[in-house]
Design an enzyme around this catalytic site. Structure first.
Site, PDB file in Angstrom:
ATOM      1  N   HIS A 141     -18.251 -68.418  35.066  1.00  0.00           N
ATOM      2  CA  HIS A 141     -16.709 -68.237  34.924  1.00  0.00           C
ATOM      3  C   HIS A 141     -16.129 -67.542  33.731  1.00  0.00           C
ATOM      4  O   HIS A 141     -16.435 -67.825  32.735  1.00  0.00           O
ATOM      5  CB  HIS A 141     -16.164 -69.891  35.058  1.00  0.00           C
ATOM      6  CG  HIS A 141     -14.603 -69.695  34.930  1.00  0.00           C
ATOM      7  ND1 HIS A 141     -13.777 -69.157  35.623  1.00  0.00           N
ATOM      8  CD2 HIS A 141     -13.893 -70.168  34.050  1.00  0.00           C
ATOM      9  CE1 HIS A 141     -12.435 -69.152  35.150  1.00  0.00           C
ATOM     10  NE2 HIS A 141     -12.647 -69.890  34.211  1.00  0.00           N
ATOM     11  N   HIS A 212      -5.780 -66.461  36.892  1.00  0.00           N
ATOM     12  CA  HIS A 212      -6.806 -67.316  36.094  1.00  0.00           C
ATOM     13  C   HIS A 212      -8.051 -66.535  35.646  1.00  0.00           C
ATOM     14  O   HIS A 212      -8.232 -66.291  34.514  1.00  0.00           O
ATOM     15  CB  HIS A 212      -7.216 -68.512  36.604  1.00  0.00           C
ATOM     16  CG  HIS A 212      -8.223 -69.714  35.812  1.00  0.00           C
ATOM     17  ND1 HIS A 212      -7.792 -70.993  35.732  1.00  0.00           N
ATOM     18  CD2 HIS A 212      -8.968 -69.459  34.913  1.00  0.00           C
ATOM     19  CE1 HIS A 212      -8.681 -71.603  34.807  1.00  0.00           C
ATOM     20  NE2 HIS A 212      -9.334 -70.220  34.408  1.00  0.00           N
TER      21      HIS A 212
HETATM   22  P1  13P Z   1     -13.416 -74.931  28.797  1.00  0.00           P
HETATM   23  O1  13P Z   1     -13.380 -74.628  27.315  1.00  0.00           O
HETATM   24  O2  13P Z   1     -13.313 -76.729  29.130  1.00  0.00           O
HETATM   25  O3  13P Z   1     -15.100 -74.374  29.493  1.00  0.00           O
HETATM   26  O4  13P Z   1     -12.424 -74.417  29.731  1.00  0.00           O
HETATM   27  C1  13P Z   1     -12.178 -73.054  29.489  1.00  0.00           C
HETATM   28  C2  13P Z   1     -11.670 -72.392  30.766  1.00  0.00           C
HETATM   29  O5  13P Z   1     -11.694 -71.426  31.069  1.00  0.00           O
HETATM   30  C3  13P Z   1     -11.127 -73.410  31.839  1.00  0.00           C
HETATM   31  O6  13P Z   1     -11.076 -72.631  33.090  1.00  0.00           O
HETATM   32 ZN    ZN Z   2     -10.866 -70.568  32.807  1.00  0.00          ZN
END
Ligand code: 13P
Ligand code: ZN
Length: 277
Positions: A141, A212
């Protein structure tokens, strides 16, 4: 004794975090990475594990991953720090036999928990393990700037995102022939967005979260990073093109795509090759 960070899969994981940071996709703690560890890799890592931590709830149910092991980034950890202190920023976790709890076997040395997107990562892994016959192992991600920008401009449909991004670089339909899925804006970190994303992962290797970022799935670190990089580069070209002149003077046509598919031996779904007015 050598260190766990000398193991090949751990090095690959660390390098990918750093590569993403260098691309500018991981401001602050943005983005996260998970890797489904192979049985022989777990055996090589086992000497470095401490006493297992407490079983904690995943926040969703992934029975298809019962008993599997993952390397994951920590919640609130910065991708830019992984290369400096992987033991503090990442963890190796084990899932229970119901696929509802995890426990930490190594890492997060300063405390903390796996990424807040663990439900999305694990639900994506569960779907991908099934549909890929076990070959997919990486879920990534990232907060990819140009793809995020496009989610304010283009209609949020799989068809439009796939087609527009295919058109921006000839290699794109070869790299992601199945296309791209899009999730409208949702609250991150929970089960609902995990369910929506994993539904798309049944068909695609890429899912965009409006306003996002992106999720990519792949067999190994190179393929998964390369996929994220290819999609984001294509989005950058589209943003540049639209910034100069909103109308294309010429482009890759539906027939061009069909010719490409024939010679490169990929199947491009016709629903992405619609006629535009
Ligand atoms: P985390 O730090 O919990 O991995 O969250 C980062 C993020 O990109 C949430 O979408
Ligand atoms: Zn994120």
């Amino acid at each position: 004794m050598a260190a766990i960070t000398d193991l090949k899969f751990v090095q690959g994981f660390i390098r990918m975090c750093n590569d993403g940071w260098n691309q500018g996709w991981h401001e602050r703690n943005g983005g996260n990475l998970s890797y489904r560890i192979k049985p022989e890799e777990i055996e090589s890592a086992r000497p470095y594990f401490h006493e297992p931590g407490e079983w904690r709830e995943i926040g969703t149910s992934v029975p298809g991953l019962a008993g599997e092991y993952f390397m994951v980034t920590g919640s609130g950890k910065y991708m830019r720090n992984v290369i400096l202190d992987a033991e503090d920023c990442t963890a190796v976790i084990e899932l229970d036999e119901a696929g509802e709890h995890y426990r930490i076997l190594w890492g997060l040395s300063g405390g903390g928990r796996p990424t807040s997107e663990l439900p999305s990562h694990l639900m994506n892994h569960e779907v991908k393990k099934e549909v890929s016959g076990g070959t997919h192992r990486v879920i990534y991600h990232a907060h990819t700037t140009n793809v995020i920008a496009l989610t304010f401009i283009l209609p949020l449909t799989d068809e439009v995102f796939t087609r527009e991004l295919w058109e921006m670089a000839t290699e794109c339909p070869v790299v992601f022939p199945d296309g791209i899925g899009v999730v409208g804006w949702m609250v991150p970190g929970g089960r609902d967005i995990a369910v929506a994303t994993s539904e798309l992962m049944k068909k695609y290797d890429v899912a965009i979260w409006a306003h996002h970022g992106m999720f990519c799935s792949g067999e190994d670190f190179d393929l998964t990073f390369g996929l994220m990089h290819t999609v984001e580069k294509s989005a950058e070209i589209l943003i540049k093109m639209m910034s100069v002149q909103p109308q294309k003077r010429q482009t890759i046509t539906p027939q061009n795509f069909r010719d490409l598919a024939r010679d490169f031996k990929v199947t491009l779904p016709e629903r992405f090759l619609y006629e535009k007015e």
